[in-house]
Motif scaffolding. Structure first.
Motif, PDB file in Angstrom:
ATOM      1  N   PHE A 122      40.602  43.498  47.824  1.00 12.55           N
ATOM      2  CA  PHE A 122      40.624  44.094  46.509  1.00 12.55           C
ATOM      3  C   PHE A 122      38.981  45.046  46.458  1.00 12.55           C
ATOM      4  O   PHE A 122      39.494  46.046  45.797  1.00 12.55           O
ATOM      5  CB  PHE A 122      40.725  43.055  45.740  1.00 12.55           C
ATOM      6  CG  PHE A 122      40.108  42.616  43.872  1.00 12.55           C
ATOM      7  CD1 PHE A 122      41.602  42.907  43.872  1.00 12.55           C
ATOM      8  CD2 PHE A 122      39.220  43.005  43.310  1.00 12.55           C
ATOM      9  CE1 PHE A 122      41.758  42.835  42.149  1.00 12.55           C
ATOM     10  CE2 PHE A 122      39.468  42.731  42.417  1.00 12.55           C
ATOM     11  CZ  PHE A 122      40.652  43.195  41.576  1.00 12.55           C
ATOM     12  N   CYS A 127      38.919  49.283  44.730  1.00 10.72           N
ATOM     13  CA  CYS A 127      38.213  50.016  43.537  1.00 10.72           C
ATOM     14  C   CYS A 127      37.246  50.820  44.053  1.00 10.72           C
ATOM     15  O   CYS A 127      37.134  52.003  43.411  1.00 10.72           O
ATOM     16  CB  CYS A 127      36.945  48.384  43.441  1.00 10.72           C
ATOM     17  SG  CYS A 127      38.527  47.467  42.311  1.00 10.72           S
ATOM     18  N   CYS A 141      42.100  48.182  38.498  1.00 10.92           N
ATOM     19  CA  CYS A 141      41.809  47.341  39.477  1.00 10.92           C
ATOM     20  C   CYS A 141      39.637  47.247  39.226  1.00 10.92           C
ATOM     21  O   CYS A 141      38.977  46.336  39.230  1.00 10.92           O
ATOM     22  CB  CYS A 141      41.006  47.779  40.766  1.00 10.92           C
ATOM     23  SG  CYS A 141      40.882  46.429  42.314  1.00 10.92           S
ATOM     24  N   TRP A 176      47.785  52.774  38.121  1.00  8.90           N
ATOM     25  CA  TRP A 176      46.523  52.096  38.738  1.00  8.90           C
ATOM     26  C   TRP A 176      46.307  52.532  37.718  1.00  8.90           C
ATOM     27  O   TRP A 176      44.919  53.013  37.444  1.00  8.90           O
ATOM     28  CB  TRP A 176      46.253  51.683  39.689  1.00  8.90           C
ATOM     29  CG  TRP A 176      46.771  51.886  40.963  1.00  8.90           C
ATOM     30  CD1 TRP A 176      47.995  51.708  41.603  1.00  8.90           C
ATOM     31  CD2 TRP A 176      47.045  49.766  40.788  1.00  8.90           C
ATOM     32  NE1 TRP A 176      48.653  50.560  41.801  1.00  8.90           N
ATOM     33  CE2 TRP A 176      47.642  49.901  42.039  1.00  8.90           C
ATOM     34  CE3 TRP A 176      46.557  49.371  39.935  1.00  8.90           C
ATOM     35  CZ2 TRP A 176      47.748  48.249  42.116  1.00  8.90           C
ATOM     36  CZ3 TRP A 176      46.207  47.325  40.342  1.00  8.90           C
ATOM     37  CH2 TRP A 176      47.290  47.012  41.313  1.00  8.90           C
TER      38      TRP A 176
END
Length: 485
Positions: free
Chosen positions: A158, A162, A169, A206
């Protein structure tokens, strides 16, 4: 030639991150593509409400947020990302407030971490999975139908997403939440005694659209003030219910607004042709525990605090629980706005008075009056026998009073300063004129044809026309001879 030093672990992590992005996109129907600008008109307002829990009322504050597309209508996107912030890190909302949120249809818990700040879990060097497992995100399928899915969060992936620049995100890890693309209003529980701003983005895949924010919306709600003035709760109960749970944040405020700001009386200054008003209010109930009220800053439009000029400060000296103040110089035919701001600092807190932190404002109508008509509770400007002519709101005094023929005075009722009314005129009462025209022995007589005129007459025993410019009045010796006989 530049050589990048990479470790096998980093290469594996990057490859794994891309693989996970692809899997997530396929699983959630997210297509990674740019988005054209979409802009919203945003309206956020605060309100208080209550809910019955276990037979007793619980009170709380809410932010109602509405938004609609103003630019980019028809452009497709997957969802809306939002953040509600109060500008300071206030920690998580209390469990009792969360309980209320769970019992109220349409509520979502607030996020009080400032938008754009680094979350604590990243500052401390931990990966985002410790606190952000299975983030929920709204997206859309190939037909444009909104659906909700979760982003898997395994190990360090995760954070790696980023690092790879996936804006959605990054914002999720900073406390943002997502809404379906068709959502146009939300209700969020907030904390009493502070103000908030809402930050919105639309996103596709995204990528984020244009950032939009309301800025901090003023007119915050205050716990004791809301309970007493809106729900008619006693001040004693409000103190118990509010307590420290709803202690205000001194970053924004040190006091709540005044209560029961109202008009006591209105009148007209006929000589100035302007209005006057007396206001009263009660001190605020919500005061920061380390502060005390010094007074009240007054900001007035189309009014003046009687006897003052410029910025006005009223000391905190209540009588029987009320503060009373008189205003004058209110132009008739125009509205008056008076704002009262409690202050816990020295007089003339310009920041408080000008920008109205924790203020109450009253609007007063000042209709142009007809000074020749009887006003409720006020003596007419002109006496009843005088001729009255009303003038415009820009002229002074408010009317012209004229006494009828045979009367003297300015026609203004003696109840007002400088008013002499209308008195029946006696020409002989003007002694200066009489002395200038009549002989010292002559008597003054009012003309039977015109009461504004007089004539001079010699008394018995004198002869002449009685006028200084004529024969005057001379003693008649023949009258003595007649008496002697």
């Amino acid at each position: 030639m530049m050589v990048w030093a990479t470790s096998p672990m980093m290469i594996v992590s990057v490859i794994y991150a891309y693989v996970m992005l692809i899997k997530i996109g396929m699983h959630c129907c997210v297509i990674d593509r740019d988005i054209a600008p979409v802009k919203f008109a945003i309206d956020m307002r605060y309100r208080s409400d209550r809910i019955a829990i276990n037979g007793s009322w619980k009170y709380y504050a809410l932010a109602d947020i509405k938004f609609h597309v103003t630019e980019g209508q028809g452009i497709d996107f997957d969802g809306i990302m939002y953040h509600l912030g109060n500008g300071v890190f206030s920690g998580p909302i209390s469990e009792s407030s969360m309980l209320l949120a769970g019992g109220y249809n349409g509520m979502v818990p607030p996020v009080l971490v400032p938008a754009g700040s680094v979350p604590p879990h990243l500052r401390e060097g931990r990966n985002s999975c410790d606190a952000h497992i299975n983030k929920t995100i709204w997206t859309a399928d190939e037909n444009g139908t909104a659906l909700q899915c979760r982003i898997p969060c395994e190990g360090i992936i995760f954070d790696e997403m980023c690092y790879l620049g996936t804006d959605v995100c990054t914002h999720l890890s900073h406390g943002f939440r997502t809404l379906s693309k068709d959502t146009r209003n939300i209700t969020i529980p907030i904390i009493f005694g502070t103000k908030y701003r809402i930050e919105l983005y639309v996103y596709r895949g995204w990528h984020l659209g244009v950032r939009q924010s309301t800025g901090y919306v003023d007119s915050a709600l205050f716990c004791r003030h809301e309970l007493v003035t809106k729900f008619n709760i006693t001040t004693e109960y409000a103190d118990v219910h509010c307590g420290e749970q709803h202690e205000m944040d001194p970053t924004w405020y040190t006091t709540g607004p005044v209560r029961n700001l109202r008009v006591v009386s209105k009148s007209v200054d006929f000589f100035m042709n302007q209005g006057e008003v007396e206001l009263e209010w009660k001190p605020p109930l919500d005061i920061y525990k380390l502060s005390s009220i010094k007074g009240y800053n007054i900001f007035a439009v189309n009014a003046r605090l009687a006897g003052y000029n410029g910025m006005y400060f009223v000391p905190h000296e209540p009588r029987n629980g009320w503060i009373k103040v008189k205003f004058d110089r209110m132009i008739l035919g125009k509205k008056t706005y008076i704002r009262v701001t409690p202050t816990t600092v020295s007089p003339n807190c310009y920041n408080c008075a000008t920008y109205g932190r924790s203020s109450e404002t009253i609007k007063i109508r000042n209709p142009d009056i007809n000074a020749c008509e009887s006003l409720l509770g006020q003596t007419p400007f002109c006496v009843s026998i005088a001729d009255c002519e009303d003038v415009s709101a820009n002229d002074r005094p408010a009317a012209v009073c004229t006494c009828p023929p045979g009367y003297i005075g300015n026609g203004i009722d003696p109840e007002y300063e400088f008013g002499t009314g209308c008195a029946e005129y006696n020409a002989c009462s003007n002694m200066a004129a009489v002395r200038r025209r009549c002989d010292v022995h002559a008597s003054c007589k009012v003309s039977p044809r015109n009461s504004l005129e007089f004539y001079c007459s010699c008394p018995c025993g004198f002869v002449g026309d009685g006028y200084l410019t004529g024969s005057g009045c001379k003693y008649d010796a023949s009258m003595e001879k007649l008496k002697a006989r």
